[in-house]
Structures are given as C-alpha cells and as structure tokens.
Design a protein around this motif. Sequence first.
Motif, PDB file in Angstrom:
ATOM      1  N   GLU A 231     -30.124 161.881  36.698  1.00 34.23           N
ATOM      2  CA  GLU A 231     -30.827 163.048  36.173  1.00 34.23           C
ATOM      3  C   GLU A 231     -32.334 162.827  36.094  1.00 34.23           C
TER       4      GLU A 231
ATOM      5  N   LYS B 256     -33.726 165.448  44.440  1.00 34.37           N
ATOM      6  CA  LYS B 256     -32.331 165.873  44.333  1.00 34.37           C
ATOM      7  C   LYS B 256     -31.956 166.815  45.483  1.00 34.37           C
TER       8      LYS B 256
ATOM      9  N   LEU C 177     -25.860 164.224  40.127  1.00 35.15           N
ATOM     10  CA  LEU C 177     -27.225 164.753  40.262  1.00 35.15           C
ATOM     11  C   LEU C 177     -27.544 165.856  39.255  1.00 35.15           C
TER      12      LEU C 177
END
Length: 552
Positions: free
Chosen positions: A2, A9, A126
């Motif tokens: 994260e 991402k 993700l």
Amino acid sequence: MEHLSLKRKITIMIAIMAAMFFAAINQTIGSTAMPRIIAILDGMNLYTWTINIYLLTSTIATVLVGKLSDIYGRKPFLLAGILFFMVGAFLTGTSSDVYQFITYRGIQGIGAGIIMATSFTAIGDLFPPRERGKWTGLMTAVFGFSSVIGPTLGGYMIDNMDWHWVFWIFLPLGVVAFFMIIFLFPKVDRKKSESIDYLGSIFLTTSLVPLLLAFSWAGSEYKWVSPQILGLLAASIISAIIFIFVEKHAKSPVLPLSLFKNRIVTVSNIIGFLMNFGMMGALIYLSFFVQGVLEISPTYAGYVTMPMSIFMMITAAITGQKISKSGKYKRFAMLGVPIMIAGMAIMVFMTNVTMAVISMIIFGIGLGLGMPVFSLATQNAVSHKEIGVATASSQLFRNLGGTIGIAVMGSVMATSLKSNITDKMQSAAAHGVDMTKMDPNIAKQLAAFANPQTLMNKPLITETMAKLPADIQPLFTKMLDMIRDALSSTLSTVFLTGTLVLFLALALVFFLKEIPLRTSNSVPAAAADGEQAKAEGTDVGTKQVFASDSMN
C-alpha cells in the motif's frame, strides 16, 4: 504494497493484466478450434480429456499456490505460471497424437492455475477492498476481451491455417508479460515464521485428483456406479478425512479449515461452485448447438458467442467501478444471477442464430454483474495475511463446479441423446429409412454420425457424402437432419439443467451477508468491539478481528 505510489501500482497492474491476457487468450482461442484439432489427431473418443486435464491441473495448482504465495509473495509464482504456460503451449503445438496433446495441455493447465490465482490475489496486495472492485472488474474485462477475439480468431485459424499456430501465435506476448513482471512487480520477502504444509498439500492433492477424475470419467468412460468410479470417490473421501485431520494439527495449513467458519467465505464459495456448475456445464455444450445443430462453421461460431463476452466485459468494468464507489456488492449479485438465469432459459427454447445471440447478450450482462462480486466478498471477509489462500479457495470451488458441471451435463446429454436418437430412428424406419436394411459397412459409416462430436466435423461429413453411393446420399442427408433434431432436443435438456442449478445459486445469494468494503489492508488490532469490527469489514458472526499485518 500500500506504500507504493498510485503510478507504480497502475504500472504493476498493467504487467499483471498482460500476464492474465496471455493465459486467457490462449485458453479462449482454442475453444472453437478444439473439436477440429482433436478430429485431426484422431482422438474424438478422448475429446473430454483435453478439457478435463486442463481443469484438473489448473485446479490443483491454484489451491496449492494460494498458501505458498502468502509465504513467498506473488512475483515468483506469476513468473513460474507464465513459464509453465509458455512451455505447455509450445509443446501442445508440436503434438503428433492426442496423448501428447493431453499431456501438454496438462502443463498449460498448471501455468493457467498459477497465473489466475496469483493475478487476482495481487490486486488484494496492491489495493484495499474498497478499491479492489474497479480493478477486479477490469481484470474480468480483460478475460472478457480475450473471449471476444479468441474464439473468432481460433475459428478463423483452424479454417485457414495449420492448427499448430493456434497455440503458438501468442507466445511472444508471454515473453513480454514475463519480463514486465520481472522488472515492474516488487519482490516481497518470505515470511520466515511460516512453514510449508507438505503433508497437507499431499493429501489435498490426493483428495482432489480422484474426485475430479471420477466426475470426468463418470457417464462417459465408466458408469456412475461402476467399481472404478466408486473406487475413486472412496479414495477421495478417505484422503479428505486424513487431510482434515492433518490440517487441524498443522502449524501453517495449506487450506485453513477456520476459513470455512466464516459464513461469507462459505456462502460465496458455494455460490461460485453452483454458478460455474451451471455456466460451464451449459456453455461447453453451446458449441454443439451452434456447430452441430445450426451447421455453422467454427469461424462463424465465434461470432455467435462473441456478444456474451462483449457485454460481460462492459458490464464487469462498470460493475467494478460502481462497487468501489458505493462500497456495496450484494445488490449486483441479486441483479446479475437472475439475468444469467433468464439468458440460460432462452437457450432451452432457442431454435436459430438470433435466439442464440440474444441468450448470449443477456447471459453476458448477468455474468458481468455477478462475476466480480463473490471473490471480492471473500477477500473482504478475511484478514490480509489470508488473502492468498482465500482467493485460492474461491478459484478451487469455481473449478470444481465447472468440472463437475461438465461431467453431470455430459451424462444428462448422453442419456437424453441416446433416447432421442432411438426415437428418431424408429420414426425414420416407419418412413422407409431403415439402416438395418443397408449394407453393413455403409450402415456402420453412417452410425458414426450419431456422435455429436463427429456431427460437428463438417469436412468429414462432406468427405463421407462424396464417397457414398448416389442412392444412399439422400438417406444420409435425412439421417443427419434427424440426428440434428435429436441433438437439439437433447441440448434443451442440458440447458434446462443449467438453469435449475443457477436457481439454487440465486437462493443462496439471499444468505450472503454484506459487510462494508474496508478502506485499508491494515486493520487496527484495537477494533475489537462488534460495531467497529463491522465497520472495518469483519464478519462478526465468525468473531474474527483482523490484526495489523501490512505487506510492506
């Protein structure tokens, strides 16, 4: 993961979608070409094995990789999956007989299982559940896009090119996806406290393999109550009992039994099983209707199924966005499953291309609405440290549903077809078309076309017609018409069975508990009281409180 920037991402997601598309397009491109390829390899008696071996190996790979990817990270398994798939695809194209073809398809299945499981799990690494909806929808759309161009391209290639290129044409894409994963996907250190459950993996495999083989062979190779099938089912049950005992005492179980105490996980998995049971079992046999009954070539058969993929792709992408925006998902399942039922119900009564296309459009819309929901609900209902094994459990139940659905529908088809053909032949004899009075060699030649797979081989029909005596050719044409009529009636029964199974899935949707989609993968340990745990996405019914377990 994260902590990564949104730009990074998105770049990683592009790499994942490239890997996903590579696996999906190689699967869909062969769907319309497969009957012709197996006929060329003279292995129509083993046709179902070309499908079953792929499902068998992909199912085993999916469930075993789930826990391992939680320990070692997703990257090594994505790379291994692409390599397995590339090697399998290349070797499949070199097959000189059906036995080699089946073996190499098994290798492809291993790669496909690894790629599919780790691709959807990587989304969970993700993005938090609230954001996963749109990405799950896009991943579903990628598969939908491959379903749009794959069958049509496969049909065109088998009609105009050497069949080997069906498996080779997209190999360069696999190389691109492989290097994209190497350079773009971040590495995650192994969780050193986790051990590998070797014993559980062995008994899980020995539970699944006999079960899948039993349903693959039942009704086709052996009778349902034959010693072979009963023996396989007994072996599966015994292994499953040992597996449960092993998992209860394992330090880090390959498939934690506690997972199924979570009502959301259990209900979602059963619905996924039933949806794939009805969907795969019926859609596999749609090609028999399009090519066998309507006499449409493989090239144009792809155009008939294309609307389903197009509408699934569009609807899934929109549904994913709506889920992420609202944080709610159950309403989409409540809407999607009935629409799927309506689409399959039309298949029961279809008699022409127009009705087939309409059924595909409606079914595709239902799929797009419902498909992203259940894996998302499963991921949201477990802690992040279990996301890999939870996703693998979803894939396991879907694959089992597809395999068992194909087997059960196949038995329904075989039983019904035999009865319908007998009735048609008796009717034909009453009108002067009696095969018992023909030359035995010619009668044997014609009887082969009572097999729907042979009926789909148009070049063989043309070749047989040309070799028959002139006075027999009109009888051959009448016989084919009667068999097509019998096949049409039989397929109506198959599609009705699929419709009824989907009704069961709809009934279970009402029992799916909806909890808010979490906005973070890390849940504070302090969230112990019921209301706060519920707000963070915990299934209070299972009394689970997620501990902070960031993947960073």
